[in-house]
Write a protein that holds these residues in place. Sequence first.
Motif, PDB file in Angstrom:
ATOM      1  N   SER A  98       0.846  -1.190   0.000  1.00 43.95           N
ATOM      2  CA  SER A  98       0.000   0.000   0.000  1.00 43.95           C
ATOM      3  C   SER A  98       0.885   1.246   0.000  1.00 43.95           C
ATOM      4  O   SER A  98       2.079   1.176   0.336  1.00 43.95           O
ATOM      5  N   THR A  99       0.290   2.378  -0.321  1.00 45.88           N
ATOM      6  CA  THR A  99       1.059   3.620  -0.270  1.00 45.88           C
ATOM      7  C   THR A  99       1.529   3.886   1.161  1.00 45.88           C
ATOM      8  O   THR A  99       2.636   4.377   1.365  1.00 45.88           O
ATOM      9  N   GLU A 101       2.263   1.532   3.509  1.00 43.95           N
ATOM     10  CA  GLU A 101       3.392   0.625   3.770  1.00 43.95           C
ATOM     11  C   GLU A 101       4.658   1.128   3.085  1.00 43.95           C
ATOM     12  O   GLU A 101       5.756   1.068   3.655  1.00 43.95           O
ATOM     13  N   GLU A 143      -3.834   2.983   3.239  1.00 42.55           N
ATOM     14  CA  GLU A 143      -3.680   1.537   3.410  1.00 42.55           C
ATOM     15  C   GLU A 143      -4.419   0.749   2.335  1.00 42.55           C
ATOM     16  O   GLU A 143      -4.126  -0.429   2.119  1.00 42.55           O
ATOM     17  N   ASN A 144      -5.382   1.366   1.657  1.00 38.35           N
ATOM     18  CA  ASN A 144      -6.180   0.679   0.638  1.00 38.35           C
ATOM     19  C   ASN A 144      -5.841   1.113  -0.783  1.00 38.35           C
ATOM     20  O   ASN A 144      -6.564   0.783  -1.724  1.00 38.35           O
ATOM     21  N   ILE A 145      -4.778   1.854  -0.953  1.00 33.85           N
ATOM     22  CA  ILE A 145      -4.290   2.231  -2.278  1.00 33.85           C
ATOM     23  C   ILE A 145      -2.999   1.438  -2.477  1.00 33.85           C
ATOM     24  O   ILE A 145      -2.012   1.660  -1.777  1.00 33.85           O
ATOM     25  N   LEU A 146      -3.033   0.499  -3.415  1.00 31.82           N
ATOM     26  CA  LEU A 146      -1.935  -0.452  -3.581  1.00 31.82           C
ATOM     27  C   LEU A 146      -1.159  -0.203  -4.857  1.00 31.82           C
ATOM     28  O   LEU A 146      -1.740   0.114  -5.896  1.00 31.82           O
ATOM     29  N   CYS A 177      -1.126   2.503  -9.428  1.00 27.80           N
ATOM     30  CA  CYS A 177      -1.682   2.043  -8.160  1.00 27.80           C
ATOM     31  C   CYS A 177      -3.140   1.654  -8.351  1.00 27.80           C
ATOM     32  O   CYS A 177      -3.784   2.040  -9.320  1.00 27.80           O
ATOM     33  N   ILE A 179      -7.030   0.880  -6.364  1.00 27.13           N
ATOM     34  CA  ILE A 179      -7.848   1.075  -5.168  1.00 27.13           C
ATOM     35  C   ILE A 179      -8.748  -0.121  -5.001  1.00 27.13           C
ATOM     36  O   ILE A 179      -8.961  -0.888  -5.908  1.00 27.13           O
TER      37      ILE A 179
END
Length: 179
Positions: A98-99, A101, A143-146, A177, A179
Motif C-alpha cells: 500500500s502507499t 506501507e 492503506e487501501n491504495i496499492l 496504483c 484502489i
Amino acid sequence: MDYHIGLVLEDRYEILSTLGEGAFGKVVECIDRHGGQHVAVKIVKKFESFCKVARSEIAVLEEINSLDDDNRFACVRMLDWFKHKAHICIVMELLGPSTFEFLQQNNFVPFSMAQIRHIAFQIFTAVSFLHRNKLTHTDLKPENILFVSSDCDTEYNQQMAQKAKLFRHKSCGFWHCYI
C-alpha cells in the motif's frame, strides 16, 4: 480461522504467507495450483455480519469486473470466491504494498509533486469510474491504495537529500496504483 502455511484451500490455493490482518479477517498470499499464479486470498471471519458484508463485497467486485473487463480503471480484480469451513474467501490479484506501507518502509520520505499528481490522477480516474457506475468506495485511505508490484527503482530525491525507492509498473515504467 485456523490456518497454516502449506494448507490448501479448495484443492487449489496453497497458503504461502500472511499479508495482513484486520477486523474482518486475514489476507494470505497463495499460489494457485491450477496456473501457478500468486494471488491474495481474503479469509473473512465467520461471523454472520462479516459474511453479509463479504457477500456484498463479492457482488460489487463482480460488477466492477464486468464493467471494466479490460482493467482500464485500476480497481482490484476479484478472480474467484468460495466458502471454506463457513469462512467466505475472496481470491484477488496479488498486488504490491500500500502507499502507507511504502512510505513507512522508506522512513516517510514524501513523494514528489509529480509523483503525487500521477498517483492522484489514477485514484481520481478509478473513483470517477466507480461513481459513473453508481458505486462508492467507502474506505479510501493510504492503506487501501496499492501499488501494482513491489518492483522498484532507486531514485535520488534532491529536496529530501536522500534516496527513496519508487515503485514502477514492470511493463511501462510508470507508477501504477490500484484502489
